[in-house]
Structure formats: C-alpha cells, structure tokens
Design an enzyme around this catalytic site. Sequence first.
Site, PDB file in Angstrom:
ATOM      1  N   ASP A   5      -3.045  -2.533   3.319  1.00 30.82           N
ATOM      2  CA  ASP A   5      -3.220  -2.558   4.773  1.00 30.82           C
ATOM      3  C   ASP A   5      -4.350  -3.517   5.151  1.00 30.82           C
ATOM      4  O   ASP A   5      -5.253  -3.789   4.345  1.00 30.82           O
ATOM      5  CB  ASP A   5      -3.549  -1.152   5.289  1.00 30.82           C
ATOM      6  CG  ASP A   5      -2.330  -0.240   5.287  1.00 30.82           C
ATOM      7  OD1 ASP A   5      -1.208  -0.763   5.153  1.00 30.82           O
ATOM      8  OD2 ASP A   5      -2.501   0.981   5.394  1.00 30.82           O
ATOM      9  N   ASP A  42      -7.194  -3.617   6.350  1.00 31.92           N
ATOM     10  CA  ASP A  42      -8.509  -3.057   6.618  1.00 31.92           C
ATOM     11  C   ASP A  42      -9.270  -2.938   5.295  1.00 31.92           C
ATOM     12  O   ASP A  42      -8.753  -3.327   4.237  1.00 31.92           O
ATOM     13  CB  ASP A  42      -8.414  -1.697   7.328  1.00 31.92           C
ATOM     14  CG  ASP A  42      -7.568  -0.678   6.558  1.00 31.92           C
ATOM     15  OD1 ASP A  42      -7.324  -0.881   5.344  1.00 31.92           O
ATOM     16  OD2 ASP A  42      -7.158   0.330   7.151  1.00 31.92           O
ATOM     17  N   TYR A  69       4.458   5.448  11.103  1.00 27.03           N
ATOM     18  CA  TYR A  69       3.326   5.859  10.261  1.00 27.03           C
ATOM     19  C   TYR A  69       2.310   6.667  11.067  1.00 27.03           C
ATOM     20  O   TYR A  69       1.841   6.214  12.115  1.00 27.03           O
ATOM     21  CB  TYR A  69       2.664   4.609   9.678  1.00 27.03           C
ATOM     22  CG  TYR A  69       1.534   4.899   8.718  1.00 27.03           C
ATOM     23  CD1 TYR A  69       1.780   5.471   7.485  1.00 27.03           C
ATOM     24  CD2 TYR A  69       0.221   4.593   9.062  1.00 27.03           C
ATOM     25  CE1 TYR A  69       0.748   5.736   6.593  1.00 27.03           C
ATOM     26  CE2 TYR A  69      -0.823   4.846   8.182  1.00 27.03           C
ATOM     27  CZ  TYR A  69      -0.557   5.418   6.947  1.00 27.03           C
ATOM     28  OH  TYR A  69      -1.585   5.682   6.071  1.00 27.03           O
ATOM     29  N   GLU A 106       0.813  -1.215   0.000  1.00 23.81           N
ATOM     30  CA  GLU A 106       0.000   0.000   0.000  1.00 23.81           C
ATOM     31  C   GLU A 106       0.842   1.257   0.000  1.00 23.81           C
ATOM     32  O   GLU A 106       0.461   2.266  -0.573  1.00 23.81           O
ATOM     33  CB  GLU A 106      -0.943   0.003   1.208  1.00 23.81           C
ATOM     34  CG  GLU A 106      -1.791   1.252   1.296  1.00 23.81           C
ATOM     35  CD  GLU A 106      -3.007   1.112   2.180  1.00 23.81           C
ATOM     36  OE1 GLU A 106      -3.485   2.139   2.677  1.00 23.81           O
ATOM     37  OE2 GLU A 106      -3.495  -0.006   2.378  1.00 23.81           O
ATOM     38  N   LYS A 107       2.019   1.194   0.642  1.00 20.02           N
ATOM     39  CA  LYS A 107       2.850   2.399   0.758  1.00 20.02           C
ATOM     40  C   LYS A 107       4.325   1.994   0.762  1.00 20.02           C
ATOM     41  O   LYS A 107       4.661   0.832   1.029  1.00 20.02           O
ATOM     42  CB  LYS A 107       2.491   3.194   2.015  1.00 20.02           C
ATOM     43  CG  LYS A 107       2.376   2.374   3.278  1.00 20.02           C
ATOM     44  CD  LYS A 107       1.814   3.200   4.409  1.00 20.02           C
ATOM     45  CE  LYS A 107       1.584   2.358   5.654  1.00 20.02           C
ATOM     46  NZ  LYS A 107       0.423   1.459   5.488  1.00 20.02           N
ATOM     47  N   ARG A 132      -0.897   8.018  10.297  1.00 19.66           N
ATOM     48  CA  ARG A 132      -2.361   7.943  10.174  1.00 19.66           C
ATOM     49  C   ARG A 132      -2.905   6.713  10.882  1.00 19.66           C
ATOM     50  O   ARG A 132      -3.698   5.944  10.332  1.00 19.66           O
ATOM     51  CB  ARG A 132      -2.765   7.963   8.696  1.00 19.66           C
ATOM     52  CG  ARG A 132      -2.356   9.252   7.990  1.00 19.66           C
ATOM     53  CD  ARG A 132      -2.567   9.164   6.492  1.00 19.66           C
ATOM     54  NE  ARG A 132      -1.985  10.288   5.783  1.00 19.66           N
ATOM     55  CZ  ARG A 132      -2.653  11.360   5.373  1.00 19.66           C
ATOM     56  NH1 ARG A 132      -3.939  11.450   5.587  1.00 19.66           N
ATOM     57  NH2 ARG A 132      -2.045  12.333   4.731  1.00 19.66           N
TER      58      ARG A 132
END
Length: 751
Positions: A105, A107, A323, A7-8, A325
């Site tokens: 992630d 979720d 991270y 994702e990142k 957030r």
Amino acid sequence: MRVFFAEKPSLAQAIFEGLGGNPNAKMTNGYFEIGDNKVTSCFGHMLELFDPEDYDENLQKWSMDDLPIKAVYPPKLKPKEDAKQRLDVIFSLIKQADEIVHAGDADEEGQLLVDEILLYANNTKPVKRVLIADLNLKPVQKALANLKPNSEFEHLGHSALARSIGDQVFGYNLTRGFTLQGRKQGFDGVLNVGRVQSAVLGLINSRTLANQSHIESFYYDAMVSLSSDAGALKAKYQPSDSDIVDEKNRIIDEANAKRVQQDCEQQSAIIKELSTKQESKAAPQPYNLSTLQQTCAKKWGYSADETLETVQSLYETHKLTTYPRADCRFLSDEHLAGARDIFSAIADTMPKYTQSVQDADLSLVHKAFNTEKITAHHAIIPTEKSGANITLTPKEKNIYELIATSFIALFYADSVRDKTRAVIECNGREFVATQSVLQSQGWETLFKGEIETDQPIEGADLANMKKGQTLTCGNVSIDKKKNTPPKYFVESSLLAAMTRAAKFIEDPELRKALEAKDKNNAAESGSIGTEATRAGILTKLAENIGLVSIEEEKGYKEKVWKTTQQGQEFCAVLPKEIIAPDTSAIWSQQQVLIREGKLTVKEFVSSLDDYLEKQIAALKTNGITITPNMTLCPICKKGYLGKRKGTNGVFWGCNNHPECKTAYPDNDGKPNLTVKPKRPLTVSNHKCPNCEKGLIRRKRTKLIKGKVSYFWSCSGYPDCTITMLDRAGKPHFESARMADKTTTETAESED
C-alpha cells in the site's frame, strides 16, 4: 521474469487484471501468471520482530533485574505462524525473478511490509515500486505504466520500522516494570503501557476525573416574548461585556439575570439587524472505518471490533463492500464512472433501494469524488457485485445499508434552507431570534427519521419582517439551568477523539507536530492509532477491568467508559507524556527526520533506550502506589497471595517469596484460606559453605528403611543448590554437594 508482491489478495487480483488477466481467473499455487509476469500477495505483515525471549530465553520470566531490555538494531525477524506457507511461495518467486515490483500500500506500513520480506530473503534482484490506491482497472493500468525505483520510497519503510521497534521496546519495558511494581503493592493484573493505549487511558481518566470532581453550579437564560403586527415571536438574550458570565458567555449571577428582566419587560424594542441567507448542505462524505464505527456505536451500540469484524465479512466473505480499513473519505473518478453498476448491485442486494437509485441524479458530482485526495485507500462503498442470493446476518444487513445509503446520497441534490436571524434591541439590551425554513430536502429524504426536522413557524414569520420595525416586549422569562459536568467518553466519542488526538496536547509545538502527520488526510487531524488498530486498542482496554469500567448510565445511549480507582492511581504514576498523546507527537517529529534522511533508525532507537533507562531507574527507586486487589498473606502480613502454576496444578503463593513461602490450594479461582497453609520453612543459623546463606533442614519425601529422614539445603535455592546429610539434627558439611534442582524442589514441596 517479473514478480509483483501485493500487500493483499484484492490488490494482487487488480494488478493481474491490469496486466490483461481474466477477471474470473483464480490464483494457482499461490500466484497469478500472465505472460512473463507472476503476481502474488501477502496477508498484511508476514514477518514480526523477535520478542526479547527469542534473543534470551531467560527473559521469558519477568524480573526487575532484567530491566531495561535494550532494543536490538538491526532487529531479527521471524515468520508469523499463519504466514509460513505463503512465505515459501514468495521466497521461491524471489529466486526465480529477474525483477521484483513492490506493490505494498502507498503508505509507511505498506512500504515496510514488502521491504522487510525482501531483506529477510537477502534479495539482490532489482526492485521497482508501484503505487495503487484505487483498484479500478484504469487507475491500476495507469500506475503499472508508471513504475519507479523502490529506493525512492525506502525511507518510508525506515520510518515505519522505527515506530515498530519503538512500540515494542516501549511496551515491553514499561509494561513489565509497572506490572512487577504493582504486584509488590498487591495489584494482580497486567499494567499495560503503550504509546497509544496509555494515551487513550489518559483521555478516559482525565474525563472521568473532570466529571466526578465537577462542582454543581447554575447559569441563567433570559427569553423575551415579543409582539408585532405580524404576530408573536421569542428571542434569546445575548450577554454583553457588562454581564457576569462564565467561559461560555452565559449569565451566572441570578441578580444579573433579574436586572435584564426588569430592564426589558413591557418596553418597546426595535429590529436592529435582519438577514436571510440560503444554506445549502451537501450529503456527508462516504464512510471511512472510524466514522462507520462511530455511527454503528451510536445507532446500535456495536463495539468498534464488532463493526470491523462485520464490515470485514462484507468485504472478504461476500465481496459486497470495498476494503474496510480505510482512513480516507474520498473516491476516484472511476468510482463516479461506475456508479450506475454500483446502483444496480445495491438494488439487487437490497430491493428496498430500487426507487432510491432510480431517483438518483448521475449528472451530479459530489466533492467526495477527488482522486487527488485519496490516501493509501479510498472510502468504503458498495462493490458492483450483486448480493441477491446472499443471506446476510442482521449486523451485516445494517452495515451494508449504511454504506449503501451513504453512496446513494452522493447523487442527490443538496438540502436547502432559508436561515433568518434578527437582532432585536430593547432598552440597550440585545436579543436574537432565528428561524430555519426548509426549501428543498434533497439527500435528506434518504435519512427520514434520522435528521432533525425544522419546526413549523408559529406566530410571526421573521422573513416577512423589516429592519427598523418596532416591537413590544412582553414577559421576560428567566430559565435557571444546572451546569452539567463534562460527558464521560463512550465508544463513538473515544474513536472520534483518537482521530483528533492533537487537541488534547498542551504544548502548541507538539500539537502542530502531530497535526502535521495527517496534513494529506482530511478525515483526521493529529490522530493516534490507525484504522487497523483502534478497535483492538479499545478491546484491550475494555478487557482490563482492573483499570477501566464500561457500564450503562442514565442520560447516555451508549455505555460510558470510566477509570476505576486503580486506573486513576495508575495514571497518576505514569509520566505525563505517556498518558497524553505527547509521545506520539514526539515520535512523529523524529519520523519526519527519518523520512528526510536527517535521522537514522539506529539513532531513534538509541534515544528511546536512553529514555527508557531513566524511566526504569525511577520506577525501581520510587515504585508505585496502587490500591491492592489481592488477598493479604495471613502469615507474613507483608506480601499478597497470587495465583501460581506448580507441578501439581494451580495454587496460591505469597509474593513475598522467598522470605515467605506460604501457599494455599486453589478453590474456583480464589485461595482456599480454610486449609492450613504450608508451614514456612525455618532458616537456621548454619551457613551454606557455598554462598553463606542460612541452611534449611528438610524432610525427605521417601522413607529410608521405614523411617523418616532429613537433609539440609541452602535457603538461596534455586540460585544455590547445595545439599548435605543430616547428622543428629545438624548439617554434615563434609557430605555437601550440588544437588539436582528437581530433587530439591520435590523435597521442599513436601516439607
């Protein structure tokens, strides 16, 4: 070949190292490579939903006639402008791959983020799923050894897709509808409607109204001064069932308070109950983004956006914190094992913490270290990187110190206090005296000046007194206090309210539904918005000065948020379920069904279309009532002057167009009313042969043979572009033809 889509970038780096890659290696051509594996990363969502105008360019112009705009399912996606280069790398890797590993992630949004790319690329390769919440080496290696079929998690992505489509069609329809109806009433501004944004506006409005409609009243506290062989003490009266009290159990009748005074002054009393308990308090859990934003707002007045931007810089630019957030306040066993290295980095970055880390006890295990309770991300803590040679801005320094202090405190002992409580009876009335004595400060030593200290004992020490001991009541003082109105929201309390939004829902079933959404996240309960979106929502609300004011007020450390008159009127016309978190709760119920396979995304979207159709129909029929902030048209007295952009620049035109075509030039953002307005065009009794609307006689922009000439066109322009020649002041119908719109537009502007 196997390809990982993370994702990142930080997750891609962790996967590469988990596969045995060199920690110092950098991506080449947009990916890491090790053996038969390639690892690349996204930067959040790389694709976005088509906007309505992408499906139909006519929808660029807002019109009530086009509403409701139906949702398109399945939706079309388009690459984000800043993601195209990386997407080219991803699409190339998909073609090369034999197997793909989805590393979004853990979720719903993380699932959708990669799934939508694979769908967009028409992927047919087998896909596995890896779930990584902790970027430390051992947890990553454990996750990589436990890959699962991606099909087991696709329902999470469906739930996120339903919410994404829903938020888009919800906002587009209701924002356009209310804004257009507001313009008719003379309100110049966008009346944004969103599932979360409108609920937050509703919270601000209900608190504003409660504060401003507060009726002044009073309550009465009774305090007795007592004497004993051990010294004097004071105790507070505890109202009984026979007293006249408010909902907070406070006496609200002055005569009642005086009866307490008369009953007890100069009377004997007895200690009815006496207990001392030791209270141990552990250091607070480390920060997630919301609690960090709340603390920064209280300490320094930073906005949620300022805090996010700063902690993002500490993470991305300086690599000093994890991270940002994050919605979780727990850490893993790996963070516990790596605490010594984190301490070393903290001391290098901020030498003032050298003694604090030396005094920390690494044998202590705080409850925050619980791998099982980590959600998609763990709490925000310092990394193992030294910042000795990094120059931080004042904001970066402040926030790094907050995060560092919070981590160090996890390795300090609990603070310990002896809490003593005595219940004293006097002539049938009960009073309570309390005492707190600090025994061990523990972690609180790191927060000197920030935690309220215990007051020294004056007079009798309650801990040395005994049950049944006789005392003498002296003076009973009556303190008349004003009942204060509910406090306005400030940024920190708004952020807190968003993480506990379910408590503002009246319907108990809906409240439970929203609370259930966060059942696995101890940091939130019935939340709206996410750690990634809350700052942006508050920023968007703050920018709409027509609806919300943010200003300093006596008695508040932070600026207070209030709705303006128009904000209150807007909330009054919005449906109740929109200005409360109810819509989020309703959607949450439906998303549970989607995840369980009992409801499809198409069914969810269809139900929402039906709801919006009813709302738009009601809006078209009833309109809205809102106080205008535009200038009334001086000519027709019905419409309002709004800013327009024409071929010759900005001007101000009446929104009662085409009935009124008054226009004024712009003067520094306002209509210049000193200039004679454009003369309204007169519609004649002559009928258009095409649509039967009245014809208008117009003056040509160019002279013909040095003389002024005229022509006729339809008042139904631009829908009807009929033009014809002028003959002695009358239309020459035989010359009628469909004209070029630009020609008519130019002529009209000169009339």
